[in-house]
Design a protein around this motif. Sequence first.
Motif, PDB file in Angstrom:
ATOM      1  N   ALA A 132      -7.416 -78.030  19.482  1.00 24.74           N
ATOM      2  CA  ALA A 132      -6.002 -78.387  19.573  1.00 24.74           C
ATOM      3  C   ALA A 132      -5.756 -79.356  20.730  1.00 24.74           C
ATOM      4  CB  ALA A 132      -5.156 -77.133  19.745  1.00 24.74           C
ATOM      5  N   LEU A 133      -6.451 -79.144  21.839  1.00 25.85           N
ATOM      6  CA  LEU A 133      -6.300 -80.061  22.971  1.00 25.85           C
ATOM      7  C   LEU A 133      -6.836 -81.446  22.625  1.00 25.85           C
ATOM      8  CD1 LEU A 133      -7.309 -77.677  25.897  1.00 25.85           C
ATOM      9  CD2 LEU A 133      -5.028 -78.593  25.451  1.00 25.85           C
ATOM     10  N   THR A 134      -7.960 -81.495  21.927  1.00 33.22           N
ATOM     11  CA  THR A 134      -8.494 -82.786  21.498  1.00 33.22           C
ATOM     12  C   THR A 134      -7.520 -83.498  20.567  1.00 33.22           C
ATOM     13  OG1 THR A 134     -10.782 -82.018  21.712  1.00 33.22           O
ATOM     14  CG2 THR A 134     -10.395 -83.921  20.291  1.00 33.22           C
ATOM     15  N   ALA A 135      -6.933 -82.744  19.643  1.00 29.62           N
ATOM     16  CA  ALA A 135      -5.957 -83.331  18.719  1.00 29.62           C
ATOM     17  C   ALA A 135      -4.732 -83.841  19.467  1.00 29.62           C
ATOM     18  CB  ALA A 135      -5.553 -82.305  17.664  1.00 29.62           C
ATOM     19  N   LEU A 136      -4.336 -83.129  20.519  1.00 31.88           N
ATOM     20  CA  LEU A 136      -3.189 -83.569  21.317  1.00 31.88           C
ATOM     21  C   LEU A 136      -3.469 -84.925  21.950  1.00 31.88           C
ATOM     22  CD1 LEU A 136      -0.396 -82.902  22.535  1.00 31.88           C
ATOM     23  CD2 LEU A 136      -1.606 -81.753  24.408  1.00 31.88           C
ATOM     24  N   GLY A 137      -4.662 -85.081  22.528  1.00 38.59           N
ATOM     25  CA  GLY A 137      -5.017 -86.371  23.116  1.00 38.59           C
ATOM     26  C   GLY A 137      -5.076 -87.478  22.081  1.00 38.59           C
ATOM     27  N   THR A 138      -5.607 -87.167  20.909  1.00 36.52           N
ATOM     28  CA  THR A 138      -5.676 -88.157  19.828  1.00 36.52           C
ATOM     29  C   THR A 138      -4.281 -88.590  19.396  1.00 36.52           C
ATOM     30  OG1 THR A 138      -7.769 -87.228  19.035  1.00 36.52           O
ATOM     31  CG2 THR A 138      -6.491 -88.559  17.476  1.00 36.52           C
ATOM     32  N   ALA A 139      -3.389 -87.611  19.273  1.00 36.89           N
ATOM     33  CA  ALA A 139      -2.016 -87.936  18.887  1.00 36.89           C
ATOM     34  C   ALA A 139      -1.339 -88.814  19.928  1.00 36.89           C
ATOM     35  CB  ALA A 139      -1.218 -86.651  18.678  1.00 36.89           C
ATOM     36  N   MET A 140      -1.496 -88.448  21.194  1.00 37.33           N
ATOM     37  CA  MET A 140      -0.844 -89.212  22.256  1.00 37.33           C
ATOM     38  C   MET A 140      -1.365 -90.636  22.334  1.00 37.33           C
ATOM     39  SD  MET A 140       1.598 -87.753  23.636  1.00 37.33           S
ATOM     40  CE  MET A 140       2.376 -86.189  23.973  1.00 37.33           C
ATOM     41  N   ALA A 141      -2.650 -90.820  22.064  1.00 34.49           N
ATOM     42  CA  ALA A 141      -3.211 -92.165  22.087  1.00 34.49           C
ATOM     43  C   ALA A 141      -2.553 -93.067  21.056  1.00 34.49           C
ATOM     44  CB  ALA A 141      -4.718 -92.102  21.839  1.00 34.49           C
ATOM     45  N   ALA A 142      -2.077 -92.473  19.958  1.00 33.79           N
ATOM     46  CA  ALA A 142      -1.399 -93.247  18.926  1.00 33.79           C
ATOM     47  C   ALA A 142       0.102 -93.355  19.158  1.00 33.79           C
ATOM     48  CB  ALA A 142      -1.663 -92.613  17.554  1.00 33.79           C
ATOM     49  N   VAL A 143       0.696 -92.287  19.682  1.00 34.96           N
ATOM     50  CA  VAL A 143       2.152 -92.222  19.817  1.00 34.96           C
ATOM     51  C   VAL A 143       2.669 -93.021  21.004  1.00 34.96           C
ATOM     52  CG1 VAL A 143       4.068 -90.654  20.357  1.00 34.96           C
ATOM     53  CG2 VAL A 143       2.385 -90.028  18.608  1.00 34.96           C
ATOM     54  N   LEU A 144       2.002 -92.912  22.140  1.00 30.91           N
ATOM     55  CA  LEU A 144       2.542 -93.532  23.352  1.00 30.91           C
ATOM     56  C   LEU A 144       2.659 -95.053  23.270  1.00 30.91           C
ATOM     57  CD1 LEU A 144       1.007 -91.322  26.188  1.00 30.91           C
ATOM     58  CD2 LEU A 144       3.362 -91.384  25.343  1.00 30.91           C
ATOM     59  N   PRO A 145       1.698 -95.778  22.679  1.00 29.26           N
ATOM     60  CA  PRO A 145       1.907 -97.228  22.567  1.00 29.26           C
ATOM     61  C   PRO A 145       3.135 -97.573  21.751  1.00 29.26           C
ATOM     62  CG  PRO A 145      -0.403 -96.682  22.202  1.00 29.26           C
ATOM     63  CD  PRO A 145       0.345 -95.381  22.227  1.00 29.26           C
ATOM     64  N   VAL A 146       3.435 -96.778  20.720  1.00 24.66           N
ATOM     65  CA  VAL A 146       4.600 -97.039  19.888  1.00 24.66           C
ATOM     66  C   VAL A 146       5.882 -96.829  20.687  1.00 24.66           C
ATOM     67  CG1 VAL A 146       5.897 -96.252  17.874  1.00 24.66           C
ATOM     68  CG2 VAL A 146       3.404 -96.498  17.753  1.00 24.66           C
ATOM     69  N   LEU A 147       5.933 -95.714  21.447  1.00 25.47           N
ATOM     70  CA  LEU A 147       7.109 -95.427  22.250  1.00 25.47           C
ATOM     71  C   LEU A 147       7.232 -96.398  23.417  1.00 25.47           C
ATOM     72  CD1 LEU A 147       7.040 -91.524  22.355  1.00 25.47           C
ATOM     73  CD2 LEU A 147       8.341 -93.011  20.827  1.00 25.47           C
ATOM     74  N   ASP A 148       6.095 -96.797  23.981  1.00 24.00           N
ATOM     75  CA  ASP A 148       6.112 -97.675  25.158  1.00 24.00           C
ATOM     76  C   ASP A 148       6.629 -99.072  24.808  1.00 24.00           C
ATOM     77  OD1 ASP A 148       5.642 -97.767  27.926  1.00 24.00           O
ATOM     78  OD2 ASP A 148       3.774 -98.853  27.641  1.00 24.00           O
ATOM     79  N   GLU A 149       6.621 -99.399  23.516  1.00 24.51           N
ATOM     80  CA  GLU A 149       7.124-100.693  23.092  1.00 24.51           C
ATOM     81  C   GLU A 149       8.649-100.744  23.082  1.00 24.51           C
ATOM     82  OE1 GLU A 149       5.507-101.144  19.243  1.00 24.51           O
ATOM     83  OE2 GLU A 149       3.454-101.541  19.926  1.00 24.51           O
ATOM     84  N   SER A 150       9.290 -99.576  23.098  1.00 23.51           N
ATOM     85  CA  SER A 150      10.752 -99.508  22.958  1.00 23.51           C
ATOM     86  C   SER A 150      11.450-100.100  24.169  1.00 23.51           C
ATOM     87  CB  SER A 150      11.181 -98.056  22.773  1.00 23.51           C
ATOM     88  OG  SER A 150      10.551 -97.507  21.641  1.00 23.51           O
TER      89      SER A 150
END
Length: 214
Positions: free
Chosen positions: A196-214
Motif C-alpha cells: 500500500a505504501l508503494t502504491a501511495l508513492g506511485t500514485a503521488m508521482a502521477a498526481v502531483l505533476p498534474v496538481l502542480d500545473e494548476s
Amino acid sequence: MRILIVTAVPAERDAVLAGGAFPHVDVLAAGVGPAAAAAGTAAALSLAPYDLVLSAGIGGGFAPAAPLGALVVATSITAADLGAETADGFVPVDELGFGTVRYDVDPELSARIAAAARGVLPQVVEGPVLTVSTVTGSAARAAELTARHPGAAAEAMEGFGVATAAAAAGLPVGELRTVSNAVGPRDRAAWRIPGALTALGTAMAAVLPVLDES
C-alpha cells in the motif's frame, strides 16, 4: 499551486516523497488520529500560504468496492463516529445541532486526481472516505458503518481533522488512501502495508505533476 500534504506517520510521508520532489509541495507527518491531524495541519497552515491541502496515506477498504492495493480518492470526508449513542441508535453531531460531520471534496479536484492515478495504478475508486477514532475490527462494526454511510469506500483516522483545519483556513481539501487491509475482522496477517505504501508513492508521482500545473 502550493500544496500541503498531511500524513499520519513518517512511513507515509516517506512514501509520498518517494513519488518525487516538487518545489511547491510540503509533506507533514502530523500524527495518528483526527485531533493530531487537525492540530498539525492548522499549525502548518499558520506558517506558510497554501492553495490546497491533501490528506494522504494508507487505510482500510470496504469490500468489494476497494480491495487490497486499490487507491481510494475521496469524494467526501466524513467523521463516522462523531456523535452520540442513543436508545434509538447513533446520532451524528450535525443532527444534534453541534457542527458538521462531512466535508465534500470539489468534484473537479477528485476527478483530476483519479484520472492521473488511473494511468499508473490498476484500480482507482472514487467514493466517501470515513474518518474514525477507533479502527474497525469486526464484521458487525463494518456493517454498521456501511449501513450509516452507503457507498463508503475506505476508512482512516486523519482525513476529517485535516479537512477541518483546511476549512477553517478557507482552503480546498482532498484525501487519498491506498488500501492496506479490508475493513472488518482484525487480521494482521492479511495486511499489505508495504504494498500500500508503494502504491501511495506511485500514485503521488502521477498526481502531483498534474496538481502542480494548476
